[in-house]
Motif scaffolding. Structure first.
Motif, PDB file in Angstrom:
ATOM      1  N   UNK A 123       0.826  -1.210   0.000  1.00 12.64           N
ATOM      2  CA  UNK A 123       0.000   0.000   0.000  1.00 12.64           C
ATOM      3  C   UNK A 123       0.859   1.258   0.000  1.00 12.64           C
ATOM      4  N   UNK A 124       1.994   1.202   0.681  1.00  9.79           N
ATOM      5  CA  UNK A 124       2.896   2.348   0.686  1.00  9.79           C
ATOM      6  C   UNK A 124       3.504   2.563  -0.698  1.00  9.79           C
ATOM      7  N   UNK A 125       3.850   1.468  -1.375  1.00 14.98           N
ATOM      8  CA  UNK A 125       4.418   1.552  -2.718  1.00 14.98           C
ATOM      9  C   UNK A 125       3.386   2.100  -3.697  1.00 14.98           C
ATOM     10  N   UNK A 126       2.155   1.623  -3.589  1.00 19.91           N
ATOM     11  CA  UNK A 126       1.075   2.118  -4.445  1.00 19.91           C
ATOM     12  C   UNK A 126       0.819   3.602  -4.169  1.00 19.91           C
ATOM     13  N   UNK A 173       2.908   5.781  -3.227  1.00 19.24           N
ATOM     14  CA  UNK A 173       3.986   6.598  -3.804  1.00 19.24           C
ATOM     15  C   UNK A 173       3.679   6.964  -5.245  1.00 19.24           C
ATOM     16  N   UNK A 174       3.063   6.036  -5.982  1.00 17.07           N
ATOM     17  CA  UNK A 174       2.698   6.303  -7.375  1.00 17.07           C
ATOM     18  C   UNK A 174       1.588   7.351  -7.451  1.00 17.07           C
ATOM     19  N   UNK A 175       0.554   7.175  -6.665  1.00 17.81           N
ATOM     20  CA  UNK A 175      -0.569   8.111  -6.701  1.00 17.81           C
ATOM     21  C   UNK A 175      -0.196   9.473  -6.129  1.00 17.81           C
ATOM     22  N   UNK A 176       0.801   9.500  -5.222  1.00 11.61           N
ATOM     23  CA  UNK A 176       1.227  10.768  -4.645  1.00 11.61           C
ATOM     24  C   UNK A 176       1.760  11.722  -5.695  1.00 11.61           C
ATOM     25  N   UNK A 177       2.521  11.195  -6.649  1.00 11.03           N
ATOM     26  CA  UNK A 177       3.047  12.040  -7.722  1.00 11.03           C
ATOM     27  C   UNK A 177       1.912  12.573  -8.577  1.00 11.03           C
ATOM     28  N   UNK A 178       0.973  11.707  -8.907  1.00  9.09           N
ATOM     29  CA  UNK A 178      -0.143  12.120  -9.761  1.00  9.09           C
ATOM     30  C   UNK A 178      -1.006  13.169  -9.066  1.00  9.09           C
ATOM     31  N   UNK A 179      -1.082  13.108  -7.738  1.00  9.16           N
ATOM     32  CA  UNK A 179      -1.893  14.056  -6.967  1.00  9.16           C
ATOM     33  C   UNK A 179      -1.129  15.306  -6.547  1.00  9.16           C
ATOM     34  N   UNK A 180       0.157  15.376  -6.879  1.00  8.02           N
ATOM     35  CA  UNK A 180       0.969  16.520  -6.481  1.00  8.02           C
ATOM     36  C   UNK A 180       1.518  16.417  -5.072  1.00  8.02           C
ATOM     37  N   UNK A 231      -1.891  -1.003 -10.060  1.00  7.08           N
ATOM     38  CA  UNK A 231      -0.443  -1.006  -9.879  1.00  7.08           C
ATOM     39  C   UNK A 231       0.125  -2.395 -10.107  1.00  7.08           C
ATOM     40  N   UNK A 232      -0.572  -3.411  -9.655  1.00  6.46           N
ATOM     41  CA  UNK A 232      -0.134  -4.790  -9.873  1.00  6.46           C
ATOM     42  C   UNK A 232      -0.142  -5.103 -11.366  1.00  6.46           C
ATOM     43  N   UNK A 233      -1.180  -4.649 -12.064  1.00  2.00           N
ATOM     44  CA  UNK A 233      -1.261  -4.849 -13.509  1.00  2.00           C
ATOM     45  C   UNK A 233      -0.123  -4.123 -14.211  1.00  2.00           C
ATOM     46  N   UNK A 293       9.692   1.051  -4.171  1.00  8.29           N
ATOM     47  CA  UNK A 293       9.792   0.805  -5.608  1.00  8.29           C
ATOM     48  C   UNK A 293       8.884   1.814  -6.300  1.00  8.29           C
ATOM     49  N   UNK A 294       9.455   2.580  -7.217  1.00  8.34           N
ATOM     50  CA  UNK A 294       8.698   3.640  -7.879  1.00  8.34           C
ATOM     51  C   UNK A 294       8.341   3.240  -9.312  1.00  8.34           C
ATOM     52  N   UNK A 295       7.122   3.517  -9.689  1.00  9.57           N
ATOM     53  CA  UNK A 295       6.622   3.085 -10.994  1.00  9.57           C
ATOM     54  C   UNK A 295       7.453   3.620 -12.148  1.00  9.57           C
ATOM     55  N   UNK A 296       7.974   4.836 -12.005  1.00 14.74           N
ATOM     56  CA  UNK A 296       8.721   5.433 -13.111  1.00 14.74           C
ATOM     57  C   UNK A 296      10.038   4.707 -13.392  1.00 14.74           C
ATOM     58  N   UNK A 297      10.562   3.955 -12.423  1.00 15.19           N
ATOM     59  CA  UNK A 297      11.801   3.230 -12.662  1.00 15.19           C
ATOM     60  C   UNK A 297      11.609   2.114 -13.686  1.00 15.19           C
ATOM     61  N   UNK A 298      10.447   1.492 -13.684  1.00 16.19           N
ATOM     62  CA  UNK A 298      10.169   0.420 -14.637  1.00 16.19           C
ATOM     63  C   UNK A 298      10.046   0.982 -16.052  1.00 16.19           C
ATOM     64  N   UNK A 299       9.378   2.114 -16.183  1.00 17.12           N
ATOM     65  CA  UNK A 299       9.258   2.753 -17.493  1.00 17.12           C
ATOM     66  C   UNK A 299      10.605   3.257 -17.972  1.00 17.12           C
ATOM     67  N   UNK A 300      11.399   3.801 -17.064  1.00 13.92           N
ATOM     68  CA  UNK A 300      12.723   4.274 -17.450  1.00 13.92           C
ATOM     69  C   UNK A 300      13.589   3.137 -17.960  1.00 13.92           C
TER      70      UNK A 300
END
Length: 322
Positions: free
Chosen positions: A29-32, A34-41, A69-71, A117-124
């Motif tokens: 939940x903390x990892x998820x 982190x992803x939504x935190x960026x989108x929400x500012x 996020x799992x998907x 683990x941050x979502x942008x690392x996978x895209x990068x």
């Protein structure tokens, strides 16, 4: 054989995904968040606020899945491994090398697990892999390159290094016996500057406050956004001389790949490889200045492009020059 290799890659990818889920089960939940935190500012740090592409993609996946996020993770892992397999196979013609590259990338990635683990690392990781392949083969399709630059600019700061690639490549033309390509240098400089402007604008206008306790408006990094950790990293390096750490293995992989790439660039006087060497060296410098070098996760995005370089750089360039 190619089908068998692909089946092995899919099996490896499944193992990697299940391992990631198992490792992060307690803090998922903390990892998820982190992803939504960026989108929400409300990211962890102001420096993360420009990384909106991947969190936005996670948000969009929420319309088709109750576990977006799992998907995102599953799709990203399978895509990365299959793309790496296909690129190595195309460069070398060897199924064994292609499977070995995937195995190496996955094992090193697992070795570098971290609480965050941050979502942008996978895209990068995918952006770096495709950029490395394009430079190795000297095939820069304009449409693909434009998409790569746009995603990189809105996902992290990699677009700056793509600009460095073009600057160095244009300047290296003289060393290769041709006139300096001032147009390419100008385009590279414009790309790097534009990327920096977009990054700072997103951090300035979209950042609200940190979702981490005690950080608040992150006033400490209000001017430039980034953390500067080179002093701390130097101390870490000095301690490492006295007490070796496992992260040394990661650095060895990266440095070996860079040396191999630079040696091939010099040997063949290949301007594209020179530009790629400079861009990836710039990435290492950025990790030294802004990252925490003994925080394993910062190396995760590199593993797929490093694997590609280690198993195919010499063969791919030799085949292209023959």
């Amino acid at each position: 054989m190619k089908l068998l290799g692909l089946l092995l890659v899919l099996a490896i990818s499944y193992f990697q995904f299940k391992n990631w889920v198992l490792i992060h089960e307690e803090n998922m939940q903390a990892v998820i968040g982190a992803a939504y935190g960026v989108f929400d500012g409300t990211p962890h740090w102001r420096a993360f606020q420009n990384r909106i592409f991947s969190p936005g993609l996670v948000y969009a996946l929420g319309f088709i899945s109750d576990r977006p996020f799992i998907l995102f993770m599953a799709a990203g892992i399978f895509t990365l491994n299959c793309v790496l397999y296909g690129l190595v196979l195309r460069l070398t013609g060897s199924v064994a090398r292609a499977v070995l590259a995937v195995q190496g990338a996955v094992l090193m990635w697992i070795f570098q697990h971290h609480f965050w683990f941050y979502s942008w690392d996978l895209t990068e990781a995918l952006c770096l892999l495709l950029f490395t392949y394009a430079a190795l083969t000297d095939k820069m399709n304009r449409g693909v390159l434009a998409a790569l630059v746009l995603v990189s600019m809105l996902n992290k700061e990699t677009a700056v290094l793509i600009g460095v690639y073009f600057i160095v490549r244009g300047a290296a033309e003289k060393w290769a016996g041709r006139p300096i390509n001032y147009r390419m240098i100008g385009q590279g400089a414009a790309l790097s500057i534009a990327s920096l402007i977009v990054t700072e604008a997103l951090r300035h206008y979209l950042f609200k406050f940190s979702s981490l306790d005690g950080v608040g408006h992150d006033i400490e990094h209000a001017a430039f956004g980034n953390h500067f950790n080179y002093g701390k990293n130097w101390e870490t390096l000095m301690r490492f001389v006295q007490r070796p750490s496992a992260f040394f293995l990661i650095i060895v992989f990266y440095v070996t790949a860079l040396i191999s790439l630079a040696a091939q660039a010099i040997k063949t006087r290949n301007t594209s490889l020179m530009g790629l060497s400079a861009a990836l060296a710039g990435y290492a410098l950025a990790l030294w200045v802004f990252g925490v070098i003994d925080e394993y996760r910062i190396y995760q995005p590199l593993m797929w492009c490093v694997a590609l370089l280690l198993v195919s750089v010499n063969r791919s360039t030799a085949a292209r020059l023959s």
